[in-house]
Design a protein around this motif. Structure first.
Motif, PDB file in Angstrom:
ATOM      1  N   GLY A  49       0.830  -1.199   0.000  1.00 27.37           N
ATOM      2  CA  GLY A  49       0.000   0.000   0.000  1.00 27.37           C
ATOM      3  C   GLY A  49       0.866   1.251   0.000  1.00 27.37           C
ATOM      4  N   LEU A  50       0.380   2.281  -0.703  1.00 24.89           N
ATOM      5  CA  LEU A  50       1.050   3.588  -0.700  1.00 24.89           C
ATOM      6  C   LEU A  50       0.162   4.545   0.087  1.00 24.89           C
ATOM      7  N   PRO A  51       0.641   5.087   1.202  1.00 25.20           N
ATOM      8  CA  PRO A  51      -0.205   6.008   1.978  1.00 25.20           C
ATOM      9  C   PRO A  51      -0.699   7.170   1.110  1.00 25.20           C
ATOM     10  N   PHE A  52      -2.015   7.273   0.965  1.00 28.54           N
ATOM     11  CA  PHE A  52      -2.666   8.306   0.144  1.00 28.54           C
ATOM     12  C   PHE A  52      -2.159   8.306  -1.303  1.00 28.54           C
ATOM     13  N   GLY A  53      -1.618   7.172  -1.714  1.00 34.52           N
ATOM     14  CA  GLY A  53      -1.200   7.048  -3.104  1.00 34.52           C
ATOM     15  C   GLY A  53       0.095   7.757  -3.435  1.00 34.52           C
ATOM     16  N   ARG A  54       0.859   8.142  -2.431  1.00 34.54           N
ATOM     17  CA  ARG A  54       2.096   8.875  -2.727  1.00 34.54           C
ATOM     18  C   ARG A  54       3.308   8.086  -2.241  1.00 34.54           C
ATOM     19  N   ILE A  55       4.381   8.193  -3.014  1.00 31.04           N
ATOM     20  CA  ILE A  55       5.639   7.583  -2.580  1.00 31.04           C
ATOM     21  C   ILE A  55       6.783   8.477  -3.031  1.00 31.04           C
ATOM     22  N   ALA A  56       7.810   8.559  -2.198  1.00 34.36           N
ATOM     23  CA  ALA A  56       9.008   9.318  -2.590  1.00 34.36           C
ATOM     24  C   ALA A  56       9.851   8.443  -3.512  1.00 34.36           C
ATOM     25  N   ALA A  57      10.412   9.071  -4.545  1.00 39.32           N
ATOM     26  CA  ALA A  57      11.252   8.322  -5.493  1.00 39.32           C
ATOM     27  C   ALA A  57      12.408   7.638  -4.765  1.00 39.32           C
TER      28      ALA A  57
END
Ligand code: SF4
Length: 382
Positions: free
Chosen positions: A239-247
């Motif tokens: 899962g990505l929290p709120f759909g965001r991930i750092a590169a």
């Protein structure tokens, strides 16, 4: 060449790599990986491009796309060149705009989903000029999995086991015979335009009678249960929290684990195709299917979005464990993060939040003008 920039105020317009959108943190460049899959090399290249040309933040969207954020106008063309080298975007902007295709995530080479998507991608030039948000779902696995994902035209499995073509807003689908799926899909897209669908913008709002050749008679099969984080037959779902991930976090993951590809989904969960077991629980991702953050949606909010007057994700993070059911915190009434109603909805307006229950962002609120402290106290999260 400078970017043909549009801001997020334009309704019914859908940004892509060739037509980026100006957000509060710079240009937002959307990437639609072919078949919803990035090889390890493509994923690492995307992370490098997001760091070099953007602000290093990557969003996963509800259409299983990726968005590189914080791109400067003079970095747009180098970013486009990097994405072309990685074969992550189409060289032809018209084809890129039409490649709005959601793909059943567990496809494999040669199955119905793969076959239909490949044919549709090869025939994009035969599609009419559709409104920007119109999209397709090719959901031809044994059980439909994209039922709750946004699409105007779906090819999916019927109860009988054969494939059907279903127009959004209709309960029944048009039976398809093997090999004619894309012919029918393209014909229905032309009917949509010829019957005035452009004015309604989306298939679900277009209530014209389907043409005689497209009589819908067949119910779709029951949908599969939602994908959750955890071990998956292809490897690991994260899962990505709120759909965001750092590169940087995604790069670390790719370098630490035996990942050969990443498949995008519309639910802020990615599937990592892996050649072996994962070594550790990656901290930046959600691995627990009971995590309350999985039931919370929040757009990027202020300051990244110029339409937002409130912060969204930090509040949603604090509230999520204290809310029974689904939570949506939206920076404004547009509700980008979630189209469906949520049990608790907070909508930003003039620097404060309106609270609504069982509603969409911007719906008639039960309480208006709250600040974050009042909301946290109300839900016992202070
Ligand atoms: S919903 Fe959020 S991301 Fe969408 S326009 Fe409003 S503030 Fe921006």
């Amino acid at each position: 060449m400078t970017a043909p920039v549009t801001n997020g105020v334009v309704k019914g317009w859908c940004p892509d790599a060739w037509r980026p959108m100006m957000a509060g943190d710079g240009l937002l460049v959307r990437v639609r990986p072919p078949l919803g899959r990035l090889t390890r090399v493509q994923a690492l290249g995307l992370c490098e491009a997001a760091t070099r040309h953007g602000n290093g933040q990557i969003d996963a969207t509800t259409r299983a796309n990726l968005q590189i954020r914080g791109v400067r106008e003079d970095s747009w063309r180098p970013l486009i060149d990097a994405l072309l080298d990685l074969a992550l975007i189409e060289p032809d902007p018209v084809r890129e705009a039409r490649a709005n295709i959601l793909v059943a995530l567990e496809w494999c080479v040669g199955d119905d989903t793969h076959r239909v998507v490949e044919e549709l991608r090869a025939r994009l030039s035969e599609l009419p000029d559709l409104p920007g948000k119109v999209g397709f779902a090719i959901d031809a696995g044994p059980t439909p999995v994209l039922r709750d994902a946004p699409a105007d035209f779906r090819i999916e499995r019927a109860m009988s086991g054969s494939l059907i073509l279903r127009a959004d807003g209709r309960d029944l689908g048009i039976p398809l015979s093997h090999g004619t799926e894309v012919d029918r899909l393209i014909a229905l897209a032309h009917w949509f335009v010829d019957s005035g669908g452009r004015a309604n913008k989306r298939m679900a709002r277009h209530d014209a009678l389907l043409p005689e050749w497209a009589t819908a008679t067949t119910p779709p099969a029951f949908a599969a249960t939602a994908l959750e984080p955890g071990p998956h037959p292809l490897g690991m779902a994260l899962g990505l929290p709120f759909g965001r991930i750092a590169a940087t976090a995604l790069t670390r993951l790719l370098e630490a684990e035996p990942i050969c590809a990443i498949r995008m989904t519309p639910w802020h969960v990615v599937i990592c195709e892996a050649d072996g077991p994962f070594q550790a629980n990656p901290a930046e991702f959600i691995t627990d299917p009971s995590s309350p953050v999985l039931h919370a949606d929040a757009c990027v909010g202020a300051p990244a979005c110029p339409q937002a007057t409130v912060e969204t994700r930090a509040l949603a993070h604090r509230l999520a464990p204290h809310v029974a059911g689904s939570l949506h915190v939206s920076g404004c009434a547009k509700g980008c993060a979630r189209a469906a109603p949520a049990d608790i909805v907070l909508t930003g307006r003039k620097g404060r939040y309106d609270l609504a229950y069982a509603a969409r962002a911007g719906s008639l609120p039960a309480v208006t003008g709250l600040d974050a402290a009042q909301i946290l106290a109300h839900f016992g999260a202070a």
